[in-house]
Design an enzyme around this catalytic site. Structure first.
Site, mmCIF file in Angstrom:
data_model
loop_
_atom_site.group_PDB
_atom_site.id
_atom_site.type_symbol
_atom_site.label_atom_id
_atom_site.label_comp_id
_atom_site.label_asym_id
_atom_site.label_seq_id
_atom_site.Cartn_x
_atom_site.Cartn_y
_atom_site.Cartn_z
ATOM 1 N N HIS A 162 2.068 1.934 -3.283
ATOM 2 C CA HIS A 162 1.201 2.956 -3.876
ATOM 3 C C HIS A 162 1.788 4.365 -3.810
ATOM 4 C CE1 HIS A 162 -2.529 0.120 -3.200
ATOM 5 N NE2 HIS A 162 -1.580 -0.409 -3.953
ATOM 6 N N ASP A 185 0.846 -1.187 0.000
ATOM 7 C CA ASP A 185 0.000 0.000 0.000
ATOM 8 C C ASP A 185 0.889 1.247 0.000
ATOM 9 O OD1 ASP A 185 -2.210 1.858 0.521
ATOM 10 O OD2 ASP A 185 -3.364 0.082 1.052
#
Ligand SMILES: *[C@@H]1O[C@H](CO)[C@@H](O)[C@H](O)[C@H]1NC(C)=O
Ligand SMILES: *[C@@H]1O[C@H](CO)[C@@H](O)[C@H](O)[C@H]1NC(C)=O
Ligand SMILES: *[C@@H]1O[C@H](CO)[C@@H](O)[C@H](O)[C@H]1NC(C)=O
Length: 401
Positions: free
Chosen positions: A235, A212
């Site tokens: 991310h 993430d």
């Protein structure tokens, strides 16, 4: 002051400032490498160290130690260091966490250091599958730091956390350096470092690969500086998401410099929810960033709705202002190198694009920008990336690398 007093003063100062920390070794309190849960041994060690009136050190020597969820709380009588040289292994069960949602939670401490070269293995693999969109909060965060003032975390590794790896809440003057975060690209909600309601945070010289956000900067973050961090997979570096909850606090003063993002879904991102509560994010500067095959290198997304369950027509009410992107270079994995999607009720203000040199490495057209509700000031930027702005752009296409 006569000479004698002066010498005495210097002597006392010298002795007190070089006095060795008292060392409290968990293996002296019943912890055994390769043995059973060291939770109660660690608690007893912590209590002794925390009660010490001189600076103390809790030592977890080399070896592998099993540890169930634990809260190590202050206030302590003096500065305290936890030095982990070995590997701490969490229990692998899905519901294992402290009442605040941590595996290891440090709380209410003034003058705190975590160091030692050790590894915090969250054993998250079995848990990631149970994280379905919004309910991932039911999983443990490897390292929680709550209400820590004057903190330092250095030379540690967080491995395979069940949820976020490192979470700072209500911290002041807190530095993280030489942190390594490792988890696979498909581990859900495993942000490397999340910062919330904290001030004076420095993150430097760290390497974060996870499923993430590399670093996410939540509401109430002020004076956050991130330098020489490499991210990927994951991310990317995010401000937000903001606006989802009532009574969020503003984000002010973010600096990201000298970082490298490799194979991440986003590079530099500011994200706010549509139909949101009011908030603001201002004075954010991103400089000297290298992108390697990043899908959305520069993105402001004010319609962030990862699970498709928002009223997307109602605009975000988070005001974004004074944002600089400067000397951003490298490669984009998609044709949209710059996407500035600002709120149609509160447009972005004071956005600057300076020396953006990004190349698209795929075959689906050429690089471009998509922008709405923003008029950035553009300097030294290839036209296709300049949000249709005509001010002092250079039209020379970037050379393929
Ligand atoms: C900030 O914290 C560090 C410990 O990490 C400490 O050495 C320093 O004195 C603190 N700064 C202030 C202004 O309190
Ligand atoms: C934030 O940084 C600015 C400039 O470096 C400084 O003047 C201010 O006191 C800092 N505020 C906090 C809350 O750390
Ligand atoms: C570039 O990124 C894309 C999308 O994330 C990925 O599919 C591809 O394998 C990456 N290419 C390289 C060379 O790493």
């Amino acid at each position: 002051m006569d000479k004698m007093i002066k010498i005495t003063f210097l002597f006392v100062f010298f002795v007190s400032s070089t006095r060795a920390q008292s060392i409290f070794d968990v293996t002296k309190y019943g912890a055994k490498a390769g043995g059973s849960d060291i939770n109660s041994a660690l608690m007893s060690t912590w209590k002794k160290a925390c009660a010490s009136t001189s600076p103390s050190k809790v030592l977890i020597p080399s070896g592998t130690f099993l540890l169930s969820p634990v809260t190590l709380a202050g206030p302590c009588k003096a500065a305290i260091e936890v030095r982990v040289q070995g590997t701490l292994k969490a229990l692998s069960g899905v519901g294992e966490m402290t009442k605040d949602g941590g595996w290891i939670a440090f709380q209410q401490i003034k003058g705190f250091t975590l160091s030692g070269g050790g590894i915090f293995d969250g054993q998250g693999a079995a848990a990631w599958g149970s994280c379905d969109n919004n309910n991932c909060k039911q999983l443990a965060i490897n390292l929680r730091f709550d209400s820590i003032t004057n903190g330092l975390v250095q030379d540690v590794t967080s491995l395979n956390s069940k949820q976020f790896h490192v979470n700072l809440l209500l911290c002041k003057n807190f530095t993280i350096r030489h942190l390594t975060v490792t988890a696979p690209a498909d581990s859900k909600n495993t942000d490397g470092i999340h910062i919330g309601r904290s001030r004076g945070i420095k993150i430097t010289d760290s390497k974060i690969g996870t499923g993430d956000d590399c670093i996410s900067i939540g509401d109430g973050s002020q004076n956050v500086s991130i330098t020489r961090v490499s991210c990927g997979p994951g991310h990317g570096i995010s401000v937000g998401s903001l606006g989802k909850y009532e009574n969020e606090e503003p984000v002010v003063g973010i600096s990201v410099k000298g970082c490298k993002l490799t194979n991440t879904d986003n590079g530099l991102r500011i994200k706010t929810w549509p139909a949101s509560f009011a908030n603001s994010a201002s004075n954010m500067h991103f400089e000297d960033i290298t992108m390697v095959n990043v899908s959305n290198p520069i993105i402001i997304d004010q319609a962030y709705c990862p699970y498709g369950d928002c009223n997307a027509k109602a605009p975000s009410r988070v005001k974004i202002s004074n944002v600089g992107f400067e000397n951003i270079r490298g490669t984009s994995a998609t044709p949209v190198g710059v996407k500035l999607d600002c709120s149609n009720s509160i447009p972005c203000e004071g956005v600057e694009l300076v020396n953006i040199n990004l190349n698209y490495i795929g075959k689906k057209g050429s690089i471009k920008s998509e922008c709405s509700n923003v008029k950035p000031k553009v300097i030294g930027v290839y036209n296709a990336l300049a949000c249709d702005s005509t001010t002092s752009t250079t039209s020379k296409a970037p050379t393929k690398s």
